[in-house]
Design an enzyme around this catalytic site. Structure first.
Site, PDB file in Angstrom:
ATOM      1  N   TYR A  27       0.520  -0.978   0.005  1.00 52.26           N
ATOM      2  CA  TYR A  27       0.127  -0.062  -0.156  1.00 52.26           C
ATOM      3  C   TYR A  27       0.980   1.408   0.198  1.00 52.26           C
ATOM      4  O   TYR A  27       2.104   0.697   0.396  1.00 52.26           O
ATOM      5  CB  TYR A  27      -0.939  -0.078   1.262  1.00 52.26           C
ATOM      6  CG  TYR A  27      -0.380   0.085   2.206  1.00 52.26           C
ATOM      7  CD1 TYR A  27      -0.680   1.474   2.925  1.00 52.26           C
ATOM      8  CD2 TYR A  27       0.161  -1.002   4.140  1.00 52.26           C
ATOM      9  CE1 TYR A  27       0.341   1.771   4.407  1.00 52.26           C
ATOM     10  CE2 TYR A  27       1.073  -0.407   4.675  1.00 52.26           C
ATOM     11  CZ  TYR A  27       1.582   0.758   4.963  1.00 52.26           C
ATOM     12  OH  TYR A  27       1.514   1.249   6.196  1.00 52.26           O
ATOM     13  N   CYS A  28       0.160   2.470  -0.638  1.00 51.97           N
ATOM     14  CA  CYS A  28       0.813   3.341  -0.285  1.00 51.97           C
ATOM     15  C   CYS A  28       0.268   4.675   0.234  1.00 51.97           C
ATOM     16  O   CYS A  28      -1.514   4.015   0.686  1.00 51.97           O
ATOM     17  CB  CYS A  28       1.673   4.179  -1.553  1.00 51.97           C
ATOM     18  SG  CYS A  28       0.924   4.244  -2.991  1.00 51.97           S
ATOM     19  N   GLN A  29      -0.231   5.939  -0.489  1.00 45.67           N
ATOM     20  CA  GLN A  29      -0.941   7.027   0.515  1.00 45.67           C
ATOM     21  C   GLN A  29      -2.404   6.764  -0.809  1.00 45.67           C
ATOM     22  O   GLN A  29      -3.589   6.700  -0.184  1.00 45.67           O
ATOM     23  CB  GLN A  29      -0.320   8.075   0.053  1.00 45.67           C
ATOM     24  CG  GLN A  29      -1.141   9.271   1.074  1.00 45.67           C
ATOM     25  CD  GLN A  29      -1.249   9.025   2.671  1.00 45.67           C
ATOM     26  OE1 GLN A  29      -0.483   8.002   2.756  1.00 45.67           O
ATOM     27  NE2 GLN A  29      -2.345   9.317   2.513  1.00 45.67           N
ATOM     28  N   PHE A  44      -3.831   4.009   1.967  1.00 44.35           N
ATOM     29  CA  PHE A  44      -3.833   4.520   3.507  1.00 44.35           C
ATOM     30  C   PHE A  44      -4.590   5.073   3.663  1.00 44.35           C
ATOM     31  O   PHE A  44      -5.604   5.517   4.304  1.00 44.35           O
ATOM     32  CB  PHE A  44      -2.189   4.453   3.479  1.00 44.35           C
ATOM     33  CG  PHE A  44      -1.832   4.740   5.267  1.00 44.35           C
ATOM     34  CD1 PHE A  44      -2.133   4.005   6.309  1.00 44.35           C
ATOM     35  CD2 PHE A  44      -1.767   6.058   5.566  1.00 44.35           C
ATOM     36  CE1 PHE A  44      -1.692   4.292   7.602  1.00 44.35           C
ATOM     37  CE2 PHE A  44      -1.598   6.886   6.824  1.00 44.35           C
ATOM     38  CZ  PHE A  44      -2.071   5.778   7.718  1.00 44.35           C
TER      39      PHE A  44
END
Length: 123
Positions: free
Chosen positions: A84-86, A113
């Site tokens: 995952y990232c932002q 996120f």
């Protein structure tokens, strides 16, 4: 006007191509699906360290997409990867890179996120 139409058609075509290529590389999971499996997987936050320090999913390791090529040894090919990232774009890039390096069970958190409502660790 003619060039504008051609340009739009090309952009749409590239977008469709990327979408289908991405679908073959990574499984995009809803938060519920992600939550079901991430404890048995390698949970990787691909954001930069300063973003990770501000808050991350409990149990995640920080391997930024910008360092991923140099840190491949930290990820096993025989265990699922949950990325995952932002928002989802960097984890998609990470999935492409990992796929090229022979990783096969790659999963991505839909929405990243910023959409996560589960437990997090701050600082």
């Amino acid at each position: 006007m003619e060039y504008l139409v051609i340009g739009i058609v090309v952009l749409v075509g590239v977008g469709i191509f990327r979408y289908f290529r991405q679908k073959n590389v990574v499984t995009i999971l809803t938060e519920d699906q992600f939550r079901e499996g991430y404890r048995k997987a390698q949970l990787i936050d691909v954001r930069e360290p300063q973003e990770f320090k501000k808050g991350h999913i409990l149990g995640a390791r920080n391997i930024p997409v910008t360092q991923m090529k140099q840190r491949l040894v930290e990820m096993r090919k025989d265990k699922p990867l949950y990325l995952y990232c932002q928002s989802g774009s960097r984890s998609a890039r990470a999935a492409q890179l990992l796929h090229k390096k022979g990783y096969t069970d790659i999963n991505q958190l839909k929405g990243g996120f910023k959409k996560w409502t589960g437990k997090i660790k701050n600082g």
